[in-house]
Motif scaffolding. Structure first.
Motif, short mmCIF file in Angstrom:
data_model
loop_
_atom_site.label_atom_id
_atom_site.label_comp_id
_atom_site.label_asym_id
_atom_site.label_seq_id
_atom_site.Cartn_x
_atom_site.Cartn_y
_atom_site.Cartn_z
N THR A 1 0.82 -1.21 0.00
CA THR A 1 0.00 0.00 0.00
C THR A 1 0.86 1.26 0.00
OG1 THR A 1 -1.81 -1.13 1.15
CG2 THR A 1 -1.74 1.27 1.31
N ALA A 2 1.97 1.21 0.72
CA ALA A 2 2.84 2.39 0.80
C ALA A 2 3.51 2.71 -0.53
CB ALA A 2 3.90 2.17 1.88
N HIS A 3 3.58 1.75 -1.44
CA HIS A 3 4.31 1.96 -2.70
C HIS A 3 3.42 1.81 -3.94
CE1 HIS A 3 7.55 0.95 0.18
NE2 HIS A 3 8.25 1.81 -0.54
N ASN A 4 2.09 1.71 -3.74
CA ASN A 4 1.18 1.58 -4.88
C ASN A 4 -0.08 2.40 -4.61
OD1 ASN A 4 2.27 -0.77 -6.73
ND2 ASN A 4 2.53 -1.50 -4.62
N PRO A 5 -0.73 2.88 -5.69
CA PRO A 5 -1.98 3.64 -5.50
C PRO A 5 -3.11 2.70 -5.05
CG PRO A 5 -1.58 3.22 -7.83
CD PRO A 5 -0.35 2.76 -7.11
N PRO A 6 -4.21 3.27 -4.57
CA PRO A 6 -5.35 2.43 -4.17
C PRO A 6 -5.93 1.68 -5.36
CG PRO A 6 -5.56 4.67 -3.29
CD PRO A 6 -4.43 4.69 -4.28
N ASN A 7 -6.72 0.68 -5.07
CA ASN A 7 -7.41 -0.09 -6.12
C ASN A 7 -8.70 0.64 -6.47
OD1 ASN A 7 -8.40 -2.03 -7.82
ND2 ASN A 7 -8.29 -3.72 -6.36
N PHE A 8 -8.58 1.63 -7.35
CA PHE A 8 -9.71 2.50 -7.67
C PHE A 8 -10.90 1.74 -8.25
CE2 PHE A 8 -5.97 5.38 -8.26
CZ PHE A 8 -6.24 6.24 -7.21
N PHE B 1 -10.54 -0.01 1.48
CA PHE B 1 -11.54 -1.04 1.17
C PHE B 1 -11.70 -2.01 2.34
CE2 PHE B 1 -13.31 -4.70 -1.17
CZ PHE B 1 -14.24 -4.07 -1.96
N ASN B 2 -12.84 -2.65 2.41
CA ASN B 2 -13.09 -3.70 3.41
C ASN B 2 -13.34 -5.02 2.68
OD1 ASN B 2 -13.71 -5.21 5.64
ND2 ASN B 2 -15.66 -4.21 6.05
N PRO B 3 -12.40 -5.99 2.80
CA PRO B 3 -11.18 -6.04 3.60
C PRO B 3 -10.04 -5.30 2.92
CG PRO B 3 -11.46 -8.09 2.42
CD PRO B 3 -12.69 -7.27 2.11
N ALA B 4 -9.09 -4.82 3.73
CA ALA B 4 -8.06 -3.90 3.26
C ALA B 4 -7.16 -4.48 2.19
CB ALA B 4 -7.23 -3.43 4.46
N TYR B 5 -6.84 -5.77 2.26
CA TYR B 5 -5.88 -6.33 1.30
C TYR B 5 -6.45 -6.42 -0.10
CZ TYR B 5 -8.50 -10.56 2.47
OH TYR B 5 -9.50 -11.46 2.71
N LEU B 6 -7.79 -6.37 -0.25
CA LEU B 6 -8.37 -6.35 -1.58
C LEU B 6 -8.19 -4.98 -2.22
CD1 LEU B 6 -11.72 -8.36 -1.24
CD2 LEU B 6 -9.51 -9.14 -2.06
N GLY B 7 -7.86 -3.97 -1.41
CA GLY B 7 -7.65 -2.63 -1.93
C GLY B 7 -6.25 -2.37 -2.44
N GLN C 1 -1.21 -8.13 -4.27
CA GLN C 1 -2.61 -8.43 -3.95
C GLN C 1 -2.81 -9.94 -3.84
OE1 GLN C 1 -6.06 -8.46 -6.96
NE2 GLN C 1 -5.90 -6.32 -6.34
N THR C 2 -2.22 -10.69 -4.76
CA THR C 2 -2.35 -12.15 -4.75
C THR C 2 -1.62 -12.76 -3.56
OG1 THR C 2 -2.52 -12.18 -7.16
CG2 THR C 2 -1.97 -14.25 -6.08
N ALA C 3 -0.47 -12.19 -3.20
CA ALA C 3 0.26 -12.70 -2.03
C ALA C 3 -0.59 -12.54 -0.77
CB ALA C 3 1.58 -11.96 -1.88
#
Length: 570
Positions: free
Chosen positions: A261-268, A371-377, A384-386
């Protein structure tokens, strides 16, 4: 002699008029509170002399061989195969053999049961930094207090002679049969819905991992099929090392999602479905005519005046600490339940720290797109897959835990009590249990496929069941327990005779207002705690239903469809 006692079937006993615990029914309403308390104190004294078992991880990596494990699988409260009558000593030994877990195992079970940080960033986002952290701090404190109340009651009514196996047993001994049925039904529904909730969550997880190539309705089905096998484990002690593994998987997933998350934009692309902005202000996540999304925004206070969105975020906080209804099952299998508080307080401290650090970190970088859950964002597909893979594995462990206890509650309190099914420790009971597992999971699958609006489904579960089980019921049970303690008579184990003062309504009135100003203040506090939690439950139901209505206005949200609810771009 008491007229009710005359109706008991004749059985050998040391006294003509008294039938010992081994000859009583599991939930015999004629067993008095004084008798429960007497045997509980005797059991506690014995357990204080026991050495605490090793932590599960120490046992796993120890070079010394463990002694063969003796558990409920090899012992039951049935008569030996020779057909002779079970002696008191055999009865007690069977109960002792069931209790083998350590406080370390309880720590991992609690963190597996409760630790779910991936909804926390969303909850903090709907409330803002200040109110969000404040809410999680408050819920953390009261959840510890509720856990302490459950532990106190358990220690006062559980014994080798009359073991307390589940939440409903505490309600039965504090308030009676009706209370037991209410708590058991609510717990069974909650665990079934929780199973449905994690099935929805990881159905979406699998769908996103496949880049929406797998028909969506198949995704939760894959999760369910794997869950069939894990739920065949009947003993919670056997879950100890698995829960250990699940805990560290969650921690690893947290660090991966924070770094990504710190190195990528949100999952718009999926923000419309279950993000902070989607709940409180849709305009904040709507792209302009050129397809450019608004910049990330965070708030120190409440983001907007949207009460429903903030309440749904608060209910995600309720889910974050939910799980207290399983504490009795954990304590019931502990060799020294005195140590449970140690495991619980350490677990709650770890959980609170993870929640606040992870929630504020993710909200800082993703703002209204959280997003909820956060890792999907997480927008990068590799990271994301990891995260999806790690949380999928830990989710299977949590789901197996919910399935295990949910089926046990249903089996022991409905099938055994009402339909006279064989005991779960018997050969027939084990076969019956194995047959129920796929049916239970299939019901969860139907729920998951029919309700893909994950955020609002969580709110419904939290408001209707989890909030009441975690915050409404503990003070209610503590009030009943304290009243009985203050009006308790004496119990003579030689003849099974109980002597007590006031009965009926007078007992409750006297018990509430007796024992000095401090105890009366505690009783009043428990009444206020109970009413406040009940009121929050009603408010939460209103907000979650309103949110559900809005969610299903989106045409893409269809039940039993091949199209993933996350795939809004096509």
């Amino acid at each position: 002699m008491d007229e009710k006692a005359k109706n008991e079937p004749p059985a050998p006993s040391q006294s003509e008029y008294y039938y010992p615990p081994r000859q009583r029914h599991v939930h015999d309403s004629r067993v008095t509170f004084e008798e429960y308390y007497f045997y509980a104190q005797r059991t506690r004294e014995e357990q204080r002399l026991h050495e605490s078992p090793q932590w599960q991880w120490l046992t796993l990596f120890s070079s010394r061989k463990k002694a063969p494990d003796t558990s409920e699988e090899e012992h039951s409260h049935n008569a030996p195969s020779s057909g002779r009558i079970v002696t008191d000593e055999e009865w007690l030994n069977a109960s002792r053999a069931f209790r083998t877990a350590s406080w370390g195992a309880a720590f991992y079970l609690i963190t597996t049961d409760i630790l779910g940080p991936f909804a926390v960033p969303y909850a903090i986002g709907t409330l803002g930094y200040g109110p969000g952290v404040g809410i999680f701090t408050a819920f953390g404190i009261v959840s510890c207090y509720s856990g302490y109340l459950i532990w106190k009651i358990f220690m006062g009514v559980d014994s080798h002679e009359f073991p307390a196996r589940n939440y409903g047993d505490l309600a039965f001994r504090a308030w009676g049969t009706t209370a037991r049925h209410v708590v058991n039904v609510l717990q069974a529904i909650a665990l079934l819905l929780l199973l449905g909730q994690v099935t929805i969550l990881f159905g979406q997880n699998i769908s996103e991992m496949s880049k929406y190539r797998i028909c969506y309705v198949v995704c939760p089905l894959i999760f369910v099929i794997v869950g069939f096998f894990l739920t065949q484990i009947r003993s919670l002690r056997s879950f100890g090392w698995i829960a250990n593994f699940g805990f560290w998987l969650n921690i690893l997933a947290i660090f991966i999602s924070m770094g990504a998350t710190a190195h990528n934009p949100p999952n718009f692309s999926i923000a419309r479905l279950g993000s902070v902005g989607g709940s409180i202000d849709v305009a904040s996540i709507t792209p302009d005519a050129n397809g450019n999304y608004p910049p990330v925004v965070t708030y120190a206070g409440l983001p907007t005046s949207n009460l429903i969105g903030s309440i749904n975020g608060l209910l995600s906080g309720v889910l974050a600490y939910a799980g207290l209804q399983l504490f009795v099952e954990f304590m019931a299998e502990m060799r020294r339940p005195h140590d449970f508080l140690k495991g619980m307080f350490i677990a709650q401290a770890v959980i609170y720290t993870v929640y606040v650090v992870y929630g504020t970190f993710m909200y800082y970088y993703q703002g209204q797109y959280t997003f909820n859950p956060a890792y999907l964002g997480v927008s990068d597909y590799g990271w994301q897959t990891a995260g999806n893979t790690l949380t999928l594995l830990s989710g299977l462990i949590a789901a197996a835990l919910y399935g295990n206890i949910g089926i046990k509650v249903f089996y022991n309190n409905v099938l055994v009590d009402i339909f006279k099914a064989p005991l779960i420790t018997s050969k027939g009971g084990k076969i019956f249990y194995a047959a129920i597992v796929p049916i239970w999971w299939s019901i969860a699958f139907v729920i998951a496929a029919a309700i893909p609006a994950y955020v609002y489904f969580v709110s419904i579960i939290s408001a209707s069941c989890l909030l009441n089980l975690s915050y409404t019921i503990p003070p209610w049970l503590a009030l009943g327990y304290d009243i009985r303690m203050r009006t308790m008579g004496t119990f003579d184990p030689a003849v099974g005779r109980t002597s007590r003062g006031p009965t009926s309504v007078n007992r409750y009135i006297q018990g509430f207002f007796s024992s000095g100003v401090l105890q009366v203040s505690i009783n009043i506090w428990h009444v206020l705690y109970f009413l406040a939690a009940l009121a929050l439950s009603g408010l939460g139901l209103y907000a979650s239903i309103e949110g559900f209505i809005e969610a299903f206005k989106i045409p893409q949200l269809n039940s039993f469809t091949c199209r993933s609810p996350l795939n809004l771009g096509t």
